[in-house]
Design an enzyme around this catalytic site. Structure first.
Site, PDB file in Angstrom:
ATOM      1  N   GLY A   1       0.826  -1.209   0.000  1.00 56.44           N
ATOM      2  CA  GLY A   1       0.000   0.000   0.000  1.00 56.44           C
ATOM      3  C   GLY A   1       0.858   1.257   0.000  1.00 56.44           C
TER       4      GLY A   1
ATOM      5  CG  LEU B   1       5.778   2.920  -4.046  1.00 54.01           C
ATOM      6  CD1 LEU B   1       6.005   4.019  -5.080  1.00 54.01           C
ATOM      7  CD2 LEU B   1       5.961   1.544  -4.682  1.00 54.01           C
TER       8      LEU B   1
ATOM      9  N   GLY C   1      19.140 -12.268  20.389  1.00 56.71           N
ATOM     10  CA  GLY C   1      20.007 -11.940  19.257  1.00 56.71           C
ATOM     11  C   GLY C   1      20.664 -10.589  19.425  1.00 56.71           C
TER      12      GLY C   1
ATOM     13  N   GLY D   1      22.597  -9.000  17.336  1.00 59.48           N
ATOM     14  CA  GLY D   1      23.052  -8.474  16.043  1.00 59.48           C
ATOM     15  C   GLY D   1      22.674  -7.013  15.910  1.00 59.48           C
TER      16      GLY D   1
ATOM     17  CG  LEU E   1      23.691  -4.955  19.553  1.00 59.71           C
ATOM     18  CD1 LEU E   1      25.152  -4.950  19.126  1.00 59.71           C
ATOM     19  CD2 LEU E   1      23.577  -5.184  21.053  1.00 59.71           C
TER      20      LEU E   1
ATOM     21  CG  MET F   1      19.370  -9.878   4.052  1.00 58.81           C
ATOM     22  SD  MET F   1      18.122 -10.669   5.043  1.00 58.81           S
ATOM     23  CE  MET F   1      17.777 -12.144   4.078  1.00 58.81           C
TER      24      MET F   1
ATOM     25  CG  HIS G   1      24.307   0.369   1.661  1.00 59.79           C
ATOM     26  ND1 HIS G   1      23.735   0.477   2.901  1.00 59.79           N
ATOM     27  CD2 HIS G   1      25.421  -0.375   1.821  1.00 59.79           C
ATOM     28  CE1 HIS G   1      24.488  -0.164   3.786  1.00 59.79           C
ATOM     29  NE2 HIS G   1      25.507  -0.700   3.149  1.00 59.79           N
TER      30      HIS G   1
ATOM     31  CG  HIS H   1      42.846  20.934  12.969  1.00 57.92           C
ATOM     32  ND1 HIS H   1      42.920  19.827  13.792  1.00 57.92           N
ATOM     33  CD2 HIS H   1      42.975  22.030  13.760  1.00 57.92           C
ATOM     34  CE1 HIS H   1      43.112  20.244  15.041  1.00 57.92           C
ATOM     35  NE2 HIS H   1      43.142  21.575  15.044  1.00 57.92           N
TER      36      HIS H   1
HETATM   37  P1  FAD Z   1      12.147  -5.007   1.088  1.00 60.18           P
HETATM   38  O1  FAD Z   1      12.513  -3.661   1.556  1.00 60.18           O
HETATM   39  O2  FAD Z   1      11.734  -6.013   2.079  1.00 60.18           O
HETATM   40  O3  FAD Z   1      11.004  -4.785   0.002  1.00 60.18           O
HETATM   41  C1  FAD Z   1      10.300  -5.817  -0.591  1.00 60.18           C
HETATM   42  C2  FAD Z   1       8.891  -5.330  -0.890  1.00 60.18           C
HETATM   43  O4  FAD Z   1       8.242  -6.304  -1.715  1.00 60.18           O
HETATM   44  C3  FAD Z   1       8.021  -5.182   0.345  1.00 60.18           C
HETATM   45  O5  FAD Z   1       7.505  -3.870   0.424  1.00 60.18           O
HETATM   46  C4  FAD Z   1       6.899  -6.207   0.149  1.00 60.18           C
HETATM   47  O6  FAD Z   1       5.632  -5.725   0.579  1.00 60.18           O
HETATM   48  C5  FAD Z   1       6.890  -6.376  -1.356  1.00 60.18           C
HETATM   49  N1  FAD Z   1       6.392  -7.687  -1.796  1.00 60.18           N
HETATM   50  C6  FAD Z   1       6.779  -8.909  -1.382  1.00 60.18           C
HETATM   51  N2  FAD Z   1       6.136  -9.873  -2.053  1.00 60.18           N
HETATM   52  C7  FAD Z   1       5.303  -9.245  -2.931  1.00 60.18           C
HETATM   53  C8  FAD Z   1       4.384  -9.685  -3.908  1.00 60.18           C
HETATM   54  N3  FAD Z   1       4.211 -10.979  -4.144  1.00 60.18           N
HETATM   55  N4  FAD Z   1       3.692  -8.761  -4.615  1.00 60.18           N
HETATM   56  C9  FAD Z   1       3.879  -7.437  -4.391  1.00 60.18           C
HETATM   57  N5  FAD Z   1       4.736  -6.959  -3.487  1.00 60.18           N
HETATM   58  C10 FAD Z   1       5.455  -7.846  -2.764  1.00 60.18           C
HETATM   59  N6  FAD Z   1      19.650  -1.626   5.883  1.00 60.18           N
HETATM   60  C11 FAD Z   1      20.562  -0.651   5.760  1.00 60.18           C
HETATM   61  O7  FAD Z   1      21.301  -0.628   4.778  1.00 60.18           O
HETATM   62  N7  FAD Z   1      20.685   0.327   6.709  1.00 60.18           N
HETATM   63  C12 FAD Z   1      19.911   0.350   7.804  1.00 60.18           C
HETATM   64  O8  FAD Z   1      20.044   1.250   8.636  1.00 60.18           O
HETATM   65  C13 FAD Z   1      18.938  -0.668   7.962  1.00 60.18           C
HETATM   66  N8  FAD Z   1      18.138  -0.682   9.044  1.00 60.18           N
HETATM   67  C14 FAD Z   1      17.203  -1.671   9.160  1.00 60.18           C
HETATM   68  C15 FAD Z   1      16.420  -1.682  10.306  1.00 60.18           C
HETATM   69  C16 FAD Z   1      15.462  -2.657  10.472  1.00 60.18           C
HETATM   70  C17 FAD Z   1      14.609  -2.653  11.721  1.00 60.18           C
HETATM   71  C18 FAD Z   1      15.289  -3.651   9.470  1.00 60.18           C
HETATM   72  C19 FAD Z   1      14.241  -4.706   9.621  1.00 60.18           C
HETATM   73  C20 FAD Z   1      16.073  -3.651   8.343  1.00 60.18           C
HETATM   74  C21 FAD Z   1      17.048  -2.667   8.177  1.00 60.18           C
HETATM   75  N9  FAD Z   1      17.891  -2.632   7.069  1.00 60.18           N
HETATM   76  C22 FAD Z   1      18.835  -1.653   6.956  1.00 60.18           C
HETATM   77  C23 FAD Z   1      17.781  -3.626   5.988  1.00 60.18           C
HETATM   78  C24 FAD Z   1      16.971  -3.060   4.814  1.00 60.18           C
HETATM   79  O9  FAD Z   1      15.688  -2.691   5.284  1.00 60.18           O
HETATM   80  C25 FAD Z   1      16.840  -4.092   3.697  1.00 60.18           C
HETATM   81  O10 FAD Z   1      18.118  -4.533   3.308  1.00 60.18           O
HETATM   82  C26 FAD Z   1      16.132  -3.512   2.487  1.00 60.18           C
HETATM   83  O11 FAD Z   1      14.836  -3.083   2.835  1.00 60.18           O
HETATM   84  C27 FAD Z   1      16.042  -4.549   1.357  1.00 60.18           C
HETATM   85  O12 FAD Z   1      15.307  -4.045   0.304  1.00 60.18           O
HETATM   86  P2  FAD Z   1      14.456  -5.014  -0.670  1.00 60.18           P
HETATM   87  O13 FAD Z   1      13.809  -4.110  -1.652  1.00 60.18           O
HETATM   88  O14 FAD Z   1      15.305  -6.121  -1.141  1.00 60.18           O
HETATM   89  O15 FAD Z   1      13.350  -5.675   0.257  1.00 60.18           O
HETATM   90  P1  NAI Z   2      21.891 -10.493  12.499  1.00 63.06           P
HETATM   91  O1  NAI Z   2      22.208 -11.645  11.660  1.00 63.06           O
HETATM   92  O2  NAI Z   2      22.660  -9.235  12.349  1.00 63.06           O
HETATM   93  O3  NAI Z   2      22.044 -10.885  14.032  1.00 63.06           O
HETATM   94  C1  NAI Z   2      21.338 -11.945  14.626  1.00 63.06           C
HETATM   95  C2  NAI Z   2      22.071 -12.365  15.886  1.00 63.06           C
HETATM   96  O4  NAI Z   2      21.245 -13.264  16.587  1.00 63.06           O
HETATM   97  C3  NAI Z   2      23.391 -13.051  15.603  1.00 63.06           C
HETATM   98  O5  NAI Z   2      24.405 -12.437  16.356  1.00 63.06           O
HETATM   99  C4  NAI Z   2      23.125 -14.492  16.047  1.00 63.06           C
HETATM  100  O6  NAI Z   2      24.267 -15.129  16.564  1.00 63.06           O
HETATM  101  C5  NAI Z   2      22.054 -14.315  17.101  1.00 63.06           C
HETATM  102  N1  NAI Z   2      21.178 -15.479  17.290  1.00 63.06           N
HETATM  103  C6  NAI Z   2      20.592 -16.245  16.344  1.00 63.06           C
HETATM  104  N2  NAI Z   2      19.827 -17.199  16.913  1.00 63.06           N
HETATM  105  C7  NAI Z   2      19.926 -17.036  18.265  1.00 63.06           C
HETATM  106  C8  NAI Z   2      19.367 -17.708  19.387  1.00 63.06           C
HETATM  107  N3  NAI Z   2      18.539 -18.742  19.253  1.00 63.06           N
HETATM  108  N4  NAI Z   2      19.686 -17.271  20.624  1.00 63.06           N
HETATM  109  C9  NAI Z   2      20.524 -16.207  20.773  1.00 63.06           C
HETATM  110  N5  NAI Z   2      21.073 -15.541  19.733  1.00 63.06           N
HETATM  111  C10 NAI Z   2      20.783 -15.943  18.491  1.00 63.06           C
HETATM  112  O7  NAI Z   2      20.322 -10.249  12.308  1.00 63.06           O
HETATM  113  P2  NAI Z   2      19.366  -9.073  12.766  1.00 63.06           P
HETATM  114  O8  NAI Z   2      20.007  -8.255  13.823  1.00 63.06           O
HETATM  115  O9  NAI Z   2      18.055  -9.692  13.036  1.00 63.06           O
HETATM  116  O10 NAI Z   2      19.280  -8.185  11.458  1.00 63.06           O
HETATM  117  C11 NAI Z   2      18.782  -8.742  10.236  1.00 63.06           C
HETATM  118  C12 NAI Z   2      19.313  -8.036   9.049  1.00 63.06           C
HETATM  119  O11 NAI Z   2      18.860  -6.703   8.968  1.00 63.06           O
HETATM  120  C13 NAI Z   2      20.821  -8.014   9.063  1.00 63.06           C
HETATM  121  O12 NAI Z   2      21.269  -8.778   7.974  1.00 63.06           O
HETATM  122  C14 NAI Z   2      21.205  -6.585   8.916  1.00 63.06           C
HETATM  123  O13 NAI Z   2      22.146  -6.449   7.873  1.00 63.06           O
HETATM  124  C15 NAI Z   2      19.913  -5.855   8.560  1.00 63.06           C
HETATM  125  N6  NAI Z   2      19.882  -4.612   9.337  1.00 63.06           N
HETATM  126  C16 NAI Z   2      20.794  -3.632   9.063  1.00 63.06           C
HETATM  127  C17 NAI Z   2      20.855  -2.492   9.822  1.00 63.06           C
HETATM  128  C18 NAI Z   2      21.887  -1.492   9.518  1.00 63.06           C
HETATM  129  O14 NAI Z   2      22.494  -1.563   8.463  1.00 63.06           O
HETATM  130  N7  NAI Z   2      22.119  -0.520  10.392  1.00 63.06           N
HETATM  131  C19 NAI Z   2      19.938  -2.261  10.925  1.00 63.06           C
HETATM  132  C20 NAI Z   2      19.055  -3.361  11.161  1.00 63.06           C
HETATM  133  C21 NAI Z   2      19.034  -4.467  10.366  1.00 63.06           C
END
Ligand code: FAD
Ligand code: NAI
Length: 471
Positions: free
Chosen positions: A39, A41, A184, A186, A190, A324, A327, A450
């Site tokens: 609903g 983008l 977790g 990760g 955090l 994941m 960028h 600086h």
């Molecule tokens: P998504 O963003 O998941 O987009 C996929 C879209 O496809 C969704 O909107 C979904 O509704 C749609 N879709 C799925 N199936 C269908 C279908 N069949 N038909 C139509 N639509 C569909 N990454 C960073 O680089 N920096 C960060 O600071 C960062 N912070 C994050 C914080 C959190 C809490 C989380 C959860 C993730 C974070 N990430 C961050 C990771 C980042 O959000 C993802 O890597 C990124 O969104 C991936 O983009 P994507 O387009 O591949 O997938």
């Molecule tokens: P993550 O893979 O970064 O961390 C998951 C953590 O959970 C790992 O340290 C793992 O050892 C631990 N874990 C797994 N199973 C467990 C268990 N049963 N008990 C205890 N610990 C366990 O995954 P996370 O934090 O969920 O993030 C998912 C993705 O989203 C990441 O790939 C990250 O790149 C992306 N993301 C990126 C952000 C950013 O770029 N700032 C911010 C938030 C998410």
């Protein structure tokens, strides 16, 4: 209706991967449609990921700083109150501003935006269950799967996004929980632990591994940030696995044990955040209708040009291989369109930065010390602490360090690891240096303004030759 004409490109998913591909395709003159079911983008990143999390991180930091870090700066404040509803409103306005911006860019670049859920009928046709009811279908000469990822659930703990939450719930809690257990340690764990701990929640992070920060974080950096987060009030249980959970009582309980075994105990809290990673999302996509299989982790299988086994169907972003990160998804989206339009496109997977937006921030690019050790690659280390950087001292924000790894023979930069104020901005310089194949001497001989934090970056490069000036 869309059913009669065939598009040059149909994109399934309007997240960072999908929307960037759509805009790029429009710019390249392709006739393109993008199907998104949310609903809005922007996908996970804009709606329930990068953007809302950074809003809460920024504003909770400000609040925490006003409470605890103003007196020593000569600023005396009166009553400080938190208005959680308004904190959330500020977040929502950042999100909606950006998602509307993408709709505008779609129009500007002639992208057709189809609101609904897409599903493969055959290798060229996708049917769409429209959000407003009814169904349509659209055909594509090329198709891009960009359906993203979802939180990995913890078996036996049902997510209600109120007491047992993923990051999505953690971004919109309606009251500040008195206690929170995070499964977790990760990046999600955090960042969200930081937000709620700053707002007053007692947070304990349970992590399976012996270090926090998730995959890829340099061990020295991980230990440094753990110490700093501990000082801020977070508690950690490392080398600890969660065996089971139970949300039926007044508090949510977790049964945990040390990884080695023999230390079983029960922890409880008002809220449990499940942050054990994310998994590719392909539910309802009908991959089976076109004979596409995913790998053992659910990822769409592609070659180096993002092609599935049907060469006109490509896939990029979280739903396929690689880190994941938004960028990374964006780079792949552009490269995939260049492949379609021009026959070539490229992403340098060796130079993708990672940033964790805690305070201080953690950022890195390239190889960590353990990576190099594991591959028996020789390296030289240069570190520079922010406590010796004039700007950090001026800002009274001196925790952390810059660490640089370089080849001892050629001096080529191998990796940069930063924990410190503004690390996330500073890592861009490391990424550029890596991309250009710079030596650490190239950086050391580049004039930096600086007083800036970036001087710590230059001095870490000097330190790889044992020649930092200020430390
Ligand atoms: P998504 O963003 O998941 O987009 C996929 C879209 O496809 C969704 O909107 C979904 O509704 C749609 N879709 C799925 N199936 C269908 C279908 N069949 N038909 C139509 N639509 C569909 N990454 C960073 O680089 N920096 C960060 O600071 C960062 N912070 C994050 C914080 C959190 C809490 C989380 C959860 C993730 C974070 N990430 C961050 C990771 C980042 O959000 C993802 O890597 C990124 O969104 C991936 O983009 P994507 O387009 O591949 O997938
Ligand atoms: P993550 O893979 O970064 O961390 C998951 C953590 O959970 C790992 O340290 C793992 O050892 C631990 N874990 C797994 N199973 C467990 C268990 N049963 N008990 C205890 N610990 C366990 O995954 P996370 O934090 O969920 O993030 C998912 C993705 O989203 C990441 O790939 C990250 O790149 C992306 N993301 C990126 C952000 C950013 O770029 N700032 C911010 C938030 C998410």
């Amino acid at each position: 209706s869309a059913s009669s004409d065939e598009k040059d490109l149909v994109i399934i998913g309007g997240g960072v991967a999908g929307y960037v591909a759509a805009i790029k395709a429009g710019q390249e003159g392709l006739n393109v449609a993008c199907i998104e079911k949310r609903g809005v983008l922007g996908g996970t990143c804009l709606n329930v990921g990068c953007i809302p999390s950074k809003s809460l991180l920024n504003n909770s930091h400000l609040y925490h700083q006003i409470l605890h870090d103003t007196k020593n700066r000569g600023i005396e404040v009166g009553d400080v109150k938190l208005n959680l509803a308004n904190l959330m409103k500020a977040k929502e306005s950042s999100v909606s501003g950006l998602t509307k911006g993408i709709e505008f860019l779609f129009k500007k670049n002639g992208v057709e935006y189809i609101k609904g859920e897409g599903s493969f009928v055959n290798e060229h046709e996708i049917k769409v269950a429209l959000n407003d009811g009814g169904e349509t279908s659209v055909k594509g000469k090329n198709i891009l799967i960009a359906t993203g990822s979802e939180a990995t659930p913890f078996p036996g703990l049902e997510i209600d996004e109120k007491r047992v939450i993923t990051s999505t719930g953690a971004l919109s809690l309606e009251k500040i929980p008195e206690s929170m257990l995070v499964i977790g340690g990760g990046i999600i764990g955090l960042e969200m632990a930081s937000v709620w701990s700053r707002l007053g929640t007692k947070v304990t992070v349970v992590e399976f591994l012996g270090q926090i920060g998730g995959p890829g974080m340099d061990t020295e950096v991980s230990k440094t940030i753990q110490k700093l987060l501990k000082k801020q009030g977070l508690e950690f249980k490392l080398n600890t696995k969660v065996l089971s959970g139970d949300a039926s009582g007044e508090k949510v309980q977790l049964n945990v044990d040390s990884v080695k075994g023999g230390k079983e105990e029960t922890l409880d809290a008002e809220t449990v955040l499940v942050a054990i990673g994310r998994r590719p999302y392909t539910a309802g996509l009908g991959l089976e209708n076109i004979g596409l299989e995913t790998d053992e982790r659910g990822r769409v299988i592609i070659d180096s040009e993002y092609r599935t086994k049907h060469p006109h169907i490509r896939s990029v972003g979280d739903v396929t291989f690689g880190p994941m990160l938004a960028h990374k998804a964006e780079e792949e989206a552009v490269a995939a369109i260049e492949h379609i339009k021009k026959g070539h496109g490229h992403v340098n997977y060796a130079a993708i930065p990672s940033v964790m937006y805690t305070h201080p921030e953690v950022a890195w690019v390239g190889q960590s010390e353990q990576d190099l050790k594991n591959q028996n690659i020789p390296y030289r280390v240069g570190t520079f602490p922010f406590s010796a950087n004039s700007r950090a001292k001026t800002n009274l924000d001196t925790d952390g360090l810059v660490k640089m790894l370089a080849d001892p023979e050629t001096d080529r930069l191998l990796g940069v690891h930063i924990v410190g104020p503004n690390a996330g901005e500073m890592i861009a310089e490391g990424t550029l240096a890596l991309e250009y194949g710079a030596s650490s001497e190239d950086i050391a001989r580049t004039c930096h303004a600086h007083p800036t934090l970036a001087e710590a970056f230059k001095e870490a490069a000097m330190a790889t030759h044992g020649k930092a000036i200020h430390f």
